[in-house]
Write a protein that holds these residues in place. Sequence first.
Motif, mmCIF file in Angstrom:
data_model
loop_
_atom_site.group_PDB
_atom_site.id
_atom_site.type_symbol
_atom_site.label_atom_id
_atom_site.label_comp_id
_atom_site.label_asym_id
_atom_site.label_seq_id
_atom_site.Cartn_x
_atom_site.Cartn_y
_atom_site.Cartn_z
ATOM 1 N N GLN A 177 2.248 -3.067 0.356
ATOM 2 C CA GLN A 177 3.495 -2.335 0.147
ATOM 3 C C GLN A 177 3.887 -1.572 1.406
ATOM 4 N N ALA A 178 2.893 -1.035 2.091
ATOM 5 C CA ALA A 178 3.181 -0.282 3.304
ATOM 6 C C ALA A 178 3.778 -1.191 4.373
ATOM 7 N N SER A 179 3.292 -2.417 4.436
ATOM 8 C CA SER A 179 3.822 -3.321 5.450
ATOM 9 C C SER A 179 5.211 -3.824 5.074
ATOM 10 N N LYS A 180 5.517 -3.916 3.776
ATOM 11 C CA LYS A 180 6.830 -4.385 3.329
ATOM 12 C C LYS A 180 7.905 -3.315 3.484
ATOM 13 N N SER A 181 7.522 -2.044 3.219
ATOM 14 C CA SER A 181 8.517 -0.982 3.279
ATOM 15 C C SER A 181 8.658 -0.453 4.696
ATOM 16 N N LYS A 197 5.948 6.580 13.690
ATOM 17 C CA LYS A 197 4.674 5.898 13.911
ATOM 18 C C LYS A 197 3.609 6.469 12.978
ATOM 19 N N GLY A 198 2.980 5.606 12.188
ATOM 20 C CA GLY A 198 1.874 6.018 11.340
ATOM 21 C C GLY A 198 2.264 6.843 10.136
ATOM 22 N N GLY A 199 3.536 7.048 9.895
ATOM 23 C CA GLY A 199 3.977 7.829 8.750
ATOM 24 C C GLY A 199 3.915 7.022 7.470
ATOM 25 N N LEU A 200 3.973 7.710 6.346
ATOM 26 C CA LEU A 200 3.952 7.051 5.046
ATOM 27 C C LEU A 200 5.265 7.300 4.326
ATOM 28 N N THR A 201 5.724 6.292 3.627
ATOM 29 C CA THR A 201 6.950 6.450 2.851
ATOM 30 C C THR A 201 6.670 7.364 1.665
ATOM 31 N N PRO A 202 7.693 7.976 1.104
ATOM 32 C CA PRO A 202 7.503 8.823 -0.076
ATOM 33 C C PRO A 202 6.857 8.062 -1.244
ATOM 34 N N GLU A 203 7.173 6.776 -1.369
ATOM 35 C CA GLU A 203 6.573 5.977 -2.443
ATOM 36 C C GLU A 203 5.061 5.871 -2.268
ATOM 37 N N ILE A 204 4.622 5.602 -1.058
ATOM 38 C CA ILE A 204 3.192 5.486 -0.773
ATOM 39 C C ILE A 204 2.509 6.840 -0.970
ATOM 40 N N SER A 235 3.398 9.181 -2.947
ATOM 41 C CA SER A 235 3.350 9.423 -4.385
ATOM 42 C C SER A 235 2.205 8.661 -5.042
ATOM 43 N N ARG A 236 2.032 7.406 -4.652
ATOM 44 C CA ARG A 236 0.945 6.597 -5.228
ATOM 45 C C ARG A 236 -0.420 7.159 -4.842
ATOM 46 N N ILE A 237 -0.547 7.603 -3.604
ATOM 47 C CA ILE A 237 -1.802 8.214 -3.165
ATOM 48 C C ILE A 237 -2.054 9.485 -3.971
ATOM 49 N N GLY A 238 -1.013 10.281 -4.172
ATOM 50 C CA GLY A 238 -1.138 11.507 -4.961
ATOM 51 C C GLY A 238 -1.589 11.232 -6.385
ATOM 52 N N HIS A 239 -1.015 10.195 -7.006
ATOM 53 C CA HIS A 239 -1.409 9.833 -8.375
ATOM 54 C C HIS A 239 -2.884 9.424 -8.423
ATOM 55 N N GLN A 240 -3.314 8.626 -7.446
ATOM 56 C CA GLN A 240 -4.703 8.183 -7.400
ATOM 57 C C GLN A 240 -5.660 9.368 -7.196
ATOM 58 N N LEU A 241 -5.308 10.270 -6.298
ATOM 59 C CA LEU A 241 -6.156 11.436 -6.057
ATOM 60 C C LEU A 241 -6.244 12.318 -7.293
ATOM 61 N N ARG A 242 -5.100 12.510 -7.991
ATOM 62 C CA ARG A 242 -5.106 13.300 -9.218
ATOM 63 C C ARG A 242 -5.996 12.675 -10.285
ATOM 64 N N ALA A 243 -5.925 11.360 -10.420
ATOM 65 C CA ALA A 243 -6.738 10.662 -11.412
ATOM 66 C C ALA A 243 -8.229 10.830 -11.092
ATOM 67 N N MET A 244 -8.590 10.706 -9.817
ATOM 68 C CA MET A 244 -9.987 10.884 -9.425
ATOM 69 C C MET A 244 -10.446 12.320 -9.654
ATOM 70 N N TYR A 245 -9.609 13.290 -9.301
ATOM 71 C CA TYR A 245 -9.954 14.696 -9.467
ATOM 72 C C TYR A 245 -10.120 15.027 -10.949
ATOM 73 N N ASP A 246 -9.216 14.537 -11.789
ATOM 74 C CA ASP A 246 -9.302 14.790 -13.227
ATOM 75 C C ASP A 246 -10.604 14.251 -13.797
#
Length: 76
Positions: A7-11, A16-23, A25-36
């Motif tokens: 997805q990062a390569s498509k969007s 340089k090296g920045g992440l889209t808001p979508e990416i 957000s997905r990282i945030g969801h994954q981190l929250r799930a792991m933390y929970d």
Amino acid sequence: MKDLKSQASKSTTPGKGGLTPEIQSRIGHQLRAMYDDVVRQGVPDRFAELIKKLDAPGGGSNENGAGGSNDNNGRD
């Protein structure tokens, strides 16, 4: 993980090296799930007992530390 990379390569990535808001957000969801999951596991009984001992009057004032052992792994 491969999904995120594809997805990062498509969007379009801002700068340089920045992440889209979508990416982000997905990282945030994954981190929250792991933390929970970690939070749901709770505190192990031996840690809870150690905390109780340390909170007790005079707790943790043992010369050799917790359990009376000198835990310096042979280093002085």
